[in-house]
Enzyme design. Structure first.
Site, short mmCIF file in Angstrom:
data_model
loop_
_atom_site.label_atom_id
_atom_site.label_comp_id
_atom_site.label_asym_id
_atom_site.label_seq_id
_atom_site.Cartn_x
_atom_site.Cartn_y
_atom_site.Cartn_z
N GLU A 132 0.81 -1.22 0.00
CA GLU A 132 0.00 0.00 0.00
C GLU A 132 0.85 1.28 0.00
OE1 GLU A 132 -2.80 -0.43 3.22
OE2 GLU A 132 -3.93 -1.98 2.17
N GLU A 157 -4.64 -9.14 0.05
CA GLU A 157 -5.51 -8.78 1.18
C GLU A 157 -6.95 -8.67 0.69
OE1 GLU A 157 -4.56 -5.47 3.67
OE2 GLU A 157 -2.41 -5.96 3.74
#
EC number: 3.2.1.4
Length: 364
Positions: A169, A293
């Site tokens: 991220e 994820e």
């Protein structure tokens, strides 16, 4: 549509993984062997305490072989181990990783690797220093290379069941575009960091010359415009790591005004769009994708609805491209923030068989 039998060559691939061999197969073939995964979240990526004490600082117990064995034996053949390195390194220019920390990371990696799992290690929760903008990128690039050079050297003799994921991220924390795809500047900085990670690991030689390396998008976003504006480096052994808590109103949001508690197939369109986007932009170009994820929080024990959702999610991931999905488990089920936990690490049992069994049954 008949799903491939991923158990057919299981003993052979386990033997090869344990031998430390990197097979002469494509990245698509390697990822195609995977079924489904689980994240050891909020453990080796926890922060706020000195040294190795950070592992338990966010409330989870110290990771044991018994825990990892229980997860693997349940049917999760992909174990992602998020790791925060930034709090365990020395000063520039070497950024030397603490000996005790990298040894502990290797110990936990071995728990899963020795079982025969596909193990993913990454660089997690580094947003305070890994700022992808023009002001910081030169220093960030240098530190990223220094960390991954050490990690790659440490694990260079492991077989192809060990996978490196360069960035988790990557984003400018607190910016207006943090979770909305970033800016042109930010996306170019992420492209640069992906390439630095790739070049650094490949240069260490050995098995790292052909190891599967996962690139990512700005903030690991699954948004179509972000994916289309992310460079794909020239390399035969790369894939992309994407995060997709889809649809957000069901999986994550806690705003009672517009969240979804219940699931039925009237919401499947968002899942089809997600997987179709990944197929067209990556899989159709022979670039594998792992959704590293995903998950849905526990909302007043709505396990039956979460089981319906995850069944649809995995079904579309399989039918539209054979994309392995790795559940984000932070260890929290009934108390604390973001209740993504499905595995009780204190007892090595499952908080919810309803959700867990739906994952395993649909990922066969």
């Amino acid at each position: 549509m008949r799903k491939p039998d991923k158990d057919a060559d299981r003993l052979t691939t386990l033997d090869l993984a344990r031998s430390g061999e990197v097979r002469d197969i494509s990245a698509m073939e390697l990822v195609g062997e995977m079924k489904t995964g689980w994240n050891l979240g909020n453990s080796l990526d926890a922060t706020g305490a000195p040294g190795n004490a950070s592992e338990v600082n966010w409330g989870n117990p110290k990771t044991t072989k018994e825990m990892i064995d229980a997860v693997y034996n349940k049917g999760f053949d992909v174990i992602r181990i998020p790791v925060t390195w930034g709090g365990h390194v020395g000063d520039a220019p070497d950024y030397k990783i603490d000996d005790e920390w990298i040894a502990r990371v290797q110990e936990v990696v071995n728990y899963a690797y020795d079982d025969g799992a596909y193990v993913i290690i990454n660089s997690h929760h580094e947003e305070d220093w890994r700022i992808p903008d023009n002001e910081h990128i030169d220093a960030v690039d240098e530190k990223t290379a220094a960390i991954w050079k050490q990690v790659a050297e440490r694990f260079k003799d492991y077989g192809d069941h060990l996978i490196f994921e360069g960035l988790n991220e990557p984003r400018v924390k607190g910016s207006p575009q943090e979770w909305n795809g970033g800016t042109e500047e930010g996306r170019r900085c992420v492209d640069r960091l992906n390439k630095t990670f790739l070049d650094t690991v490949r240069a260490t030689g050995g098995n790292n010359e052909k190891r599967l390396l996962l690139m990512t998008t700005y903030a690991s976003s699954s948004m179509s415009n972000v994916i289309k504006d992310t460079a794909i480096p020239e390399d035969d052994h790369i894939g992309f790591s994407i995060h997709a808590y889809t649809p957000y109103a069901f999986t994550y949001n806690a705003n009672a005004d517009w969240e979804l508690f219940h699931w039925d197939d009237s919401h499947d369109g968002e899942l089809v769009s997600l997987m179709t986007n990944l197929k067209e932009n990556y899989l159709d170009k022979d670039i594998p994708v792992i959704i590293t994820e995903y998950g849905a929080v526990n909302k007043d024990n709505n396990d039956e609805d979460r089981a319906k959702w995850v069944s649809s999610y995995i079904e579309y991931a399989e039918l539209l491209g054979g994309i392995p999905c790795v559940w984000w488990d932070n260890g929290y089920y009934s108390s604390g923030n973001e209740l993504f936990g499905i595995f009780d690490r204190n007892t090595c049992t499952w908080f919810t068989d309803t959700v867990t069994d739906a994952i395993i049954e649909n990922a066969k």
